[in-house]
Motif scaffolding. Structure first.
Motif, PDB file in Angstrom:
ATOM      1  N   THR A 179      92.666  35.264   1.394  1.00  0.00           N
ATOM      2  CA  THR A 179      92.173  36.057   2.530  1.00  0.00           C
ATOM      3  C   THR A 179      93.128  37.189   2.855  1.00  0.00           C
ATOM      4  O   THR A 179      92.702  38.284   3.238  1.00  0.00           O
ATOM      5  N   PHE A 180      94.422  36.946   2.680  1.00  0.00           N
ATOM      6  CA  PHE A 180      95.409  37.997   2.950  1.00  0.00           C
ATOM      7  C   PHE A 180      95.322  39.099   1.900  1.00  0.00           C
ATOM      8  O   PHE A 180      95.272  40.293   2.229  1.00  0.00           O
ATOM      9  N   ASN A 181      95.290  38.721   0.643  1.00  0.00           N
ATOM     10  CA  ASN A 181      95.330  39.708  -0.439  1.00  0.00           C
ATOM     11  C   ASN A 181      94.005  40.426  -0.648  1.00  0.00           C
ATOM     12  O   ASN A 181      93.986  41.646  -0.871  1.00  0.00           O
ATOM     13  N   ALA A 182      92.913  39.705  -0.591  1.00  0.00           N
ATOM     14  CA  ALA A 182      91.614  40.295  -0.913  1.00  0.00           C
ATOM     15  C   ALA A 182      90.877  40.847   0.297  1.00  0.00           C
ATOM     16  O   ALA A 182      90.162  41.849   0.191  1.00  0.00           O
ATOM     17  N   LEU A 183      91.066  40.212   1.446  1.00  0.00           N
ATOM     18  CA  LEU A 183      90.316  40.625   2.625  1.00  0.00           C
ATOM     19  C   LEU A 183      91.182  41.245   3.713  1.00  0.00           C
ATOM     20  O   LEU A 183      90.668  41.714   4.713  1.00  0.00           O
ATOM     21  N   LYS A 184      92.508  41.201   3.510  1.00  0.00           N
ATOM     22  CA  LYS A 184      93.453  41.734   4.497  1.00  0.00           C
ATOM     23  C   LYS A 184      93.309  41.035   5.844  1.00  0.00           C
ATOM     24  O   LYS A 184      93.459  41.636   6.905  1.00  0.00           O
ATOM     25  N   LEU A 185      93.065  39.721   5.784  1.00  0.00           N
ATOM     26  CA  LEU A 185      92.956  38.891   6.975  1.00  0.00           C
ATOM     27  C   LEU A 185      94.062  37.847   6.981  1.00  0.00           C
ATOM     28  O   LEU A 185      94.441  37.337   5.932  1.00  0.00           O
ATOM     29  N   VAL A 186      94.564  37.531   8.156  1.00  0.00           N
ATOM     30  CA  VAL A 186      95.553  36.472   8.312  1.00  0.00           C
ATOM     31  C   VAL A 186      94.840  35.230   8.844  1.00  0.00           C
ATOM     32  O   VAL A 186      94.271  35.255   9.936  1.00  0.00           O
ATOM     33  N   VAL A 187      94.857  34.159   8.059  1.00  0.00           N
ATOM     34  CA  VAL A 187      94.182  32.912   8.425  1.00  0.00           C
ATOM     35  C   VAL A 187      95.173  31.765   8.252  1.00  0.00           C
ATOM     36  O   VAL A 187      95.932  31.726   7.291  1.00  0.00           O
TER      37      VAL A 187
ATOM     38  N   ASP B  64      96.596  20.498   0.554  1.00  0.00           N
ATOM     39  CA  ASP B  64      97.394  21.538   1.195  1.00  0.00           C
ATOM     40  C   ASP B  64      97.546  22.757   0.288  1.00  0.00           C
ATOM     41  O   ASP B  64      97.474  23.904   0.746  1.00  0.00           O
ATOM     42  N   ASP B  65      97.764  22.521  -0.997  1.00  0.00           N
ATOM     43  CA  ASP B  65      97.919  23.641  -1.920  1.00  0.00           C
ATOM     44  C   ASP B  65      96.636  24.454  -2.024  1.00  0.00           C
ATOM     45  O   ASP B  65      96.679  25.691  -2.133  1.00  0.00           O
ATOM     46  N   GLU B  66      95.491  23.780  -1.979  1.00  0.00           N
ATOM     47  CA  GLU B  66      94.213  24.508  -1.998  1.00  0.00           C
ATOM     48  C   GLU B  66      94.040  25.337  -0.732  1.00  0.00           C
ATOM     49  O   GLU B  66      93.516  26.466  -0.785  1.00  0.00           O
ATOM     50  N   ALA B  67      94.490  24.807   0.406  1.00  0.00           N
ATOM     51  CA  ALA B  67      94.431  25.574   1.648  1.00  0.00           C
ATOM     52  C   ALA B  67      95.343  26.797   1.569  1.00  0.00           C
ATOM     53  O   ALA B  67      94.973  27.900   2.008  1.00  0.00           O
ATOM     54  N   LEU B  68      96.523  26.640   0.994  1.00  0.00           N
ATOM     55  CA  LEU B  68      97.441  27.772   0.844  1.00  0.00           C
ATOM     56  C   LEU B  68      96.866  28.840  -0.082  1.00  0.00           C
ATOM     57  O   LEU B  68      97.063  30.043   0.137  1.00  0.00           O
ATOM     58  N   THR B  69      96.153  28.406  -1.112  1.00  0.00           N
ATOM     59  CA  THR B  69      95.499  29.366  -2.002  1.00  0.00           C
ATOM     60  C   THR B  69      94.480  30.201  -1.229  1.00  0.00           C
ATOM     61  O   THR B  69      94.375  31.424  -1.425  1.00  0.00           O
TER      62      THR B  69
ATOM     63  N   LEU C  50     102.997  31.679   6.041  1.00  0.00           N
ATOM     64  CA  LEU C  50     102.290  32.739   5.334  1.00  0.00           C
ATOM     65  C   LEU C  50     103.068  33.155   4.094  1.00  0.00           C
ATOM     66  O   LEU C  50     102.481  33.331   3.010  1.00  0.00           O
ATOM     67  N   ALA C  51     104.376  33.282   4.229  1.00  0.00           N
ATOM     68  CA  ALA C  51     105.215  33.638   3.080  1.00  0.00           C
ATOM     69  C   ALA C  51     105.120  32.574   1.990  1.00  0.00           C
ATOM     70  O   ALA C  51     105.050  32.891   0.798  1.00  0.00           O
ATOM     71  N   ARG C  52     105.072  31.304   2.398  1.00  0.00           N
ATOM     72  CA  ARG C  52     104.941  30.202   1.425  1.00  0.00           C
ATOM     73  C   ARG C  52     103.631  30.330   0.658  1.00  0.00           C
ATOM     74  O   ARG C  52     103.598  30.163  -0.571  1.00  0.00           O
ATOM     75  N   ALA C  53     102.551  30.624   1.370  1.00  0.00           N
ATOM     76  CA  ALA C  53     101.247  30.760   0.718  1.00  0.00           C
ATOM     77  C   ALA C  53     101.264  31.908  -0.287  1.00  0.00           C
ATOM     78  O   ALA C  53     100.763  31.771  -1.417  1.00  0.00           O
ATOM     79  N   LEU C  54     101.858  33.019   0.096  1.00  0.00           N
ATOM     80  CA  LEU C  54     101.882  34.188  -0.794  1.00  0.00           C
ATOM     81  C   LEU C  54     102.787  33.948  -1.993  1.00  0.00           C
ATOM     82  O   LEU C  54     102.465  34.346  -3.115  1.00  0.00           O
ATOM     83  N   ASP C  55     103.912  33.285  -1.761  1.00  0.00           N
ATOM     84  CA  ASP C  55     104.842  32.990  -2.852  1.00  0.00           C
ATOM     85  C   ASP C  55     104.211  32.053  -3.888  1.00  0.00           C
ATOM     86  O   ASP C  55     104.430  32.203  -5.098  1.00  0.00           O
ATOM     87  N   GLN C  56     103.453  31.072  -3.423  1.00  0.00           N
ATOM     88  CA  GLN C  56     102.838  30.093  -4.329  1.00  0.00           C
ATOM     89  C   GLN C  56     101.637  30.663  -5.081  1.00  0.00           C
ATOM     90  O   GLN C  56     101.157  30.047  -6.045  1.00  0.00           O
ATOM     91  N   ASN C  57     101.147  31.801  -4.631  1.00  0.00           N
ATOM     92  CA  ASN C  57      99.926  32.342  -5.232  1.00  0.00           C
ATOM     93  C   ASN C  57     100.098  33.789  -5.647  1.00  0.00           C
ATOM     94  O   ASN C  57      99.243  34.629  -5.448  1.00  0.00           O
TER      95      ASN C  57
END
Length: 331
Positions: free
Chosen positions: A278-286, A268-273, A323-330
């Motif tokens: 994708t959000f930070n580098a590609l400006k995509l929401v996945v 799960d943590d790898e998926a969140l990374t 999405l916020a969780r993914a960004l906070d963890q990374n």
């Protein structure tokens, strides 16, 4: 990587599906990012199915299945079961054909997916995924109302429709004068990866196609090892809600066992990374489940140095807190 008459579909079925959905499904882009290429030492192309209708590849299979029905049969309505993306896809396809849809959804599915399914005009029947059978509920509704069942993955027209994702990838790569060495595809019940692998087996047999699962929902990977359909531990949990099928499909498994180079698994943590990347580098929401192919690459699960690689980003229906969780963890 070949197909034969013992398998549920072949390349001709994928090509027929492409003709049915043409002008209805989004021809999603194949994206390249310099930052990602540099990080992996490879040429990586991302098939952005998060930009498909309803935010996921599932529209392809749903529309193809409904389009293939006799109009009189289709008019009786359809019923489906899904954690969210297939639900929305069937709801939207049914609306386009002017027929009713009943969708059986787990009560713990992301609220955004439940609400969007309702917004698309479907009747939603919620159930407890841990104590109730979605198939049993759906089949009972179909019998009571005379509806047609549109399964989430284990159906020839569904598999073929999903396979158009791969067909487009091959055509888009050819336009760039390249071919893929490896392609990574999210896997749950196996419909998407079975369809995509069929497209590559027929049109680009030199490409290795890999399925990617959540670590605790690696039923297809374990089934490959044992040679029989394995099931997931009932206590297993994952944030990859789109990939929580308990066992591979009876139709999809033989296709995948024949076509795939292998199965990979991510945490799960790898998926969140991958979601954060994708959000930070590609400006995509996945969404997490849609990002597992990229997650496998970022986590070094497959050596792709010097290769040309395709990755299917299968969906983007993520709740804001996740999405916020993914960004906070990374950060």
């Amino acid at each position: 990587m070949t197909t034969d008459s013992s398998l549920a579909i072949g390349i001709s079925d994928v090509e027929a599906a492409a003709a049915r959905i043409k002008g209805h499904a989004v021809h999603t882009p194949l994206l390249n990012n310099a930052r990602l290429d540099e990080r992996l030492g490879a040429k990586v192309f991302l098939k952005a199915e998060n930009l498909q209708h309803i935010g996921a590849f599932k529209f392809r299979g749903a529309y193809n299945t409904l389009a293939a029905l006799d109009p009189d049969v289709r008019a009786r309505g359809v019923v489906a079961w899904s954690s969210g993306n297939h639900a929305q896809a069937v709801a939207y396809a049914a609306a386009l054909f002017g027929t009713k849809a009943v969708i059986v959804m787990p009560a713990d599915a992301p609220q955004a997916k439940i609400e969007n399914t309702k917004r698309l005009g479907a009747e939603v029947r919620l159930y407890d995924r841990w104590t109730e059978s979605r198939e049993g509920i759906g089949l009972a509704i179909a019998e009571e109302r005379g509806c047609v069942v549109v399964p989430p993955y284990d159906h020839p027209h569904v598999i073929a429709g999903q396979g158009t994702t791969g067909l487009e990838m091959i055509e888009q790569a050819a336009e760039l004068s390249t071919t893929f060495d490896d392609v990574l595809v999210p896997a749950s019940g196996g419909g998407l990866v079975a369809g995509v692998s069929t497209a590559f087996a027929g049109k680009s047999p030199g490409t290795k196609v890999w399925g990617v699962e959540p670590q605790d929902f690696n039923d297809t990977g374990r089934s490959f090892e044992s040679g029989r359909l394995e099931t997931v531990d009932p206590d297993a949990r994952s944030i990859c809600d789109a990939l929580l099928t308990q066992t591979p499909g009876k139709l999809t498994f033989p296709i995948n066992r024949r076509n795939l180079a292998g199965m990979l698994a991510v945490t799960d943590d790898e998926a969140l990374t991958a979601v954060a990347f994708t959000f930070n580098a590609l400006k995509l929401v996945v969404e997490p489940g849609g990002s597992v192919g990229l997650a496998a690459l970022l986590a070094g699960k497959l050596d792709v140095a010097g290769k040309t690689v395709g990755v299917v980003l299968s969906g983007g229906n993520i709740d804001a807190p996740m999405l916020a969780r993914a960004l906070d963890q990374n950060r």
